[in-house]
Enzyme design. Structure first.
Site, PDB file in Angstrom:
ATOM      1  N   ILE A   1      26.048  20.930  52.401  1.00  0.00           N
ATOM      2  CA  ILE A   1      25.747  22.035  53.310  1.00  0.00           C
ATOM      3  C   ILE A   1      26.939  22.963  53.471  1.00  0.00           C
ATOM      4  O   ILE A   1      26.788  24.182  53.572  1.00  0.00           O
ATOM      5  CB  ILE A   1      25.254  21.507  54.675  1.00  0.00           C
ATOM      6  CG1 ILE A   1      24.619  22.636  55.483  1.00  0.00           C
ATOM      7  CG2 ILE A   1      26.398  20.870  55.460  1.00  0.00           C
ATOM      8  CD1 ILE A   1      23.330  23.152  54.913  1.00  0.00           C
TER       9      ILE A   1
ATOM     10  N   SER B   1      38.665  17.131  54.063  1.00  0.00           N
ATOM     11  CA  SER B   1      37.642  16.245  53.517  1.00  0.00           C
ATOM     12  C   SER B   1      38.300  14.993  52.967  1.00  0.00           C
ATOM     13  O   SER B   1      39.324  15.074  52.276  1.00  0.00           O
ATOM     14  CB  SER B   1      36.851  16.948  52.400  1.00  0.00           C
ATOM     15  OG  SER B   1      35.897  16.072  51.841  1.00  0.00           O
ATOM     16  N   ARG B   2      37.698  13.844  53.268  1.00  0.00           N
ATOM     17  CA  ARG B   2      38.261  12.579  52.798  1.00  0.00           C
ATOM     18  C   ARG B   2      37.900  12.257  51.361  1.00  0.00           C
ATOM     19  O   ARG B   2      38.536  11.416  50.737  1.00  0.00           O
ATOM     20  CB  ARG B   2      37.788  11.443  53.697  1.00  0.00           C
ATOM     21  CG  ARG B   2      38.348  11.481  55.108  1.00  0.00           C
ATOM     22  CD  ARG B   2      37.807  10.336  55.940  1.00  0.00           C
ATOM     23  NE  ARG B   2      38.387  10.305  57.281  1.00  0.00           N
ATOM     24  CZ  ARG B   2      38.048   9.431  58.214  1.00  0.00           C
ATOM     25  NH1 ARG B   2      37.141   8.499  57.948  1.00  0.00           N
ATOM     26  NH2 ARG B   2      38.606   9.477  59.404  1.00  0.00           N
TER      27      ARG B   2
ATOM     28  N   LYS C   1      24.249  21.092  62.583  1.00  0.00           N
ATOM     29  CA  LYS C   1      23.189  20.291  63.213  1.00  0.00           C
ATOM     30  C   LYS C   1      23.013  18.972  62.467  1.00  0.00           C
ATOM     31  O   LYS C   1      23.257  18.901  61.251  1.00  0.00           O
ATOM     32  CB  LYS C   1      21.877  21.080  63.263  1.00  0.00           C
ATOM     33  CG  LYS C   1      21.291  21.451  61.890  1.00  0.00           C
ATOM     34  CD  LYS C   1      20.474  20.314  61.309  1.00  0.00           C
ATOM     35  CE  LYS C   1      20.094  20.565  59.883  1.00  0.00           C
ATOM     36  NZ  LYS C   1      19.446  19.383  59.253  1.00  0.00           N
TER      37      LYS C   1
ATOM     38  N   ASP D   1      16.490  14.633  60.126  1.00  0.00           N
ATOM     39  CA  ASP D   1      17.569  15.546  59.760  1.00  0.00           C
ATOM     40  C   ASP D   1      16.990  16.925  59.419  1.00  0.00           C
ATOM     41  O   ASP D   1      17.450  17.927  59.961  1.00  0.00           O
ATOM     42  CB  ASP D   1      18.402  14.992  58.609  1.00  0.00           C
ATOM     43  CG  ASP D   1      19.550  15.913  58.245  1.00  0.00           C
ATOM     44  OD1 ASP D   1      20.561  15.917  58.969  1.00  0.00           O
ATOM     45  OD2 ASP D   1      19.432  16.644  57.244  1.00  0.00           O
TER      46      ASP D   1
END
Length: 311
Positions: free
Chosen positions: A15, A37-38, A92, A170
């Site tokens: 996303i 970001s991991r 969201k 979702d």
């Protein structure tokens, strides 16, 4: 705040890459200064960090962040950002639970920072015209059909089947974000039938029955295994005929056949325009009505085990 808002994106999944980064790039209000970001994902030419703490300890100035992580870790990330005085946009759903979302709302208020629990589908082109038209109508019933193929839209996203991942809700919460925005009265869950794969913790299909405070019925069908044509449709029967929203709210059809032209450049550019307005005004936007309906559906729903989901 004058000048561009210095923004970091936290979580670089599908996303973020498909929607957030292009919307930020097209905005004059924001300057992307870092990503976090991991999993090693990064945006070319932008400073990258594996942890929020690493970003905070750098010399990079940050005014705001967009949190695009899976919902299970969203509260901790947003809490850390708010504690540093950064404004926060939450993709969201805003958190894995109502309690987490409410805690973030209270923290933002205490820190006098902007918190935006974003519902991108509310910015779909057909939603504002639908809301305006319905304002003067008697609503008699609502039907929602949200059917999509999880293998197409969420490939390899195991988090969606874990506790706090929402499963079919979702995408389904997008429909709820629309109807709670365009209908005049609050909604209450009266019953739900949720189908949960035997190897998952979240539903893959189901129905939700609701009514508003005047007794108007709202029926919702959800399917995460839809093949062929995908459908994200809402039909609202009124005293003046049936209004229809299609393609997730992108298209609205009035009973006389009229289809008004789009009034914005897309959901996420409009989302970021609103985020900038909130920051400039020193305000928050934390509507938890869609999340509350999902929570109530889990509480009141009948959970039925179905065949395992194999991607």
């Amino acid at each position: 705040m004058s000048g561009a808002i210095r923004l970091a994106v936290i979580g670089l999944g599908k996303i973020a890459r498909d929607q957030h980064l292009p919307a930020i790039a097209s905005s004059d209000a924001f300057e992307l200064v870092a990503t976090v970001s991991r999993d090693g994902a990064r945006s070319d030419g932008i400073p990258h960090f594996e942890e929020v703490g690493d970003l905070a300890e750098s010399n990079i100035g940050v005014d705001a962040v967009s949190v695009c992580t899976p919902p299970q870790v969203r509260r901790a990330v947003a809490q850390a950002a708010l504690a540093r005085g950064w404004h926060v946009l939450l993709e969201k759903p805003p958190a894995a639970t109502l309690g987490e979302a409410e805690a973030l709302r209270d923290l933002a208020c205490a820190r006098e920072t902007t918190l935006f629990a974003s519902w991108h589908s509310r910015h779909a082109a057909g939603v504002a015209p639908a809301r305006a038209w319905l304002a003067d109508r008697e609503i008699r019933s609502v039907r929602i059909a949200w059917r999509e193929d999880v293998r197409v839209w969420h490939p390899g996203q195991a988090w969606i089947w874990q506790p706090g991942g929402f499963g079919v809700f979702d995408p389904g919460i997008n429909a709820l974000s629309i109807i709670t925005h365009i209908l005049p009265r609050p909604l209450f869950v009266t019953a739900a039938d949720l189908e949960v794969p035997e190897n998952c913790a979240a539903p893959i299909a189901g129905t939700v029955s609701m009514c508003d405070s005047a007794g108007v019925n709202v029926a919702m069908e959800l399917d995460f295994l839809q093949q062929g044509p995908q459908s994200w449709d809402i039909a609202i029967e009124t005293d003046a005929g049936t209004l229809r929203l299609a393609k997730g709210g992108a298209e609205v059809s009035f009973p006389d056949g009229r289809q008004p032209p789009a009034e914005n450049d897309g959901e996420y550019p409009a989302l970021y325009a609103h985020y900038a307005e909130l920051i400039r005004a020193g305000e928050s936007d934390v509507d938890l009505a869609p999340l509350r309906i999902v929570a109530d559906a889990f509480l009141k729903g009948r959970h039925r085990q179905v065949a395992a989901f194999i991607e």
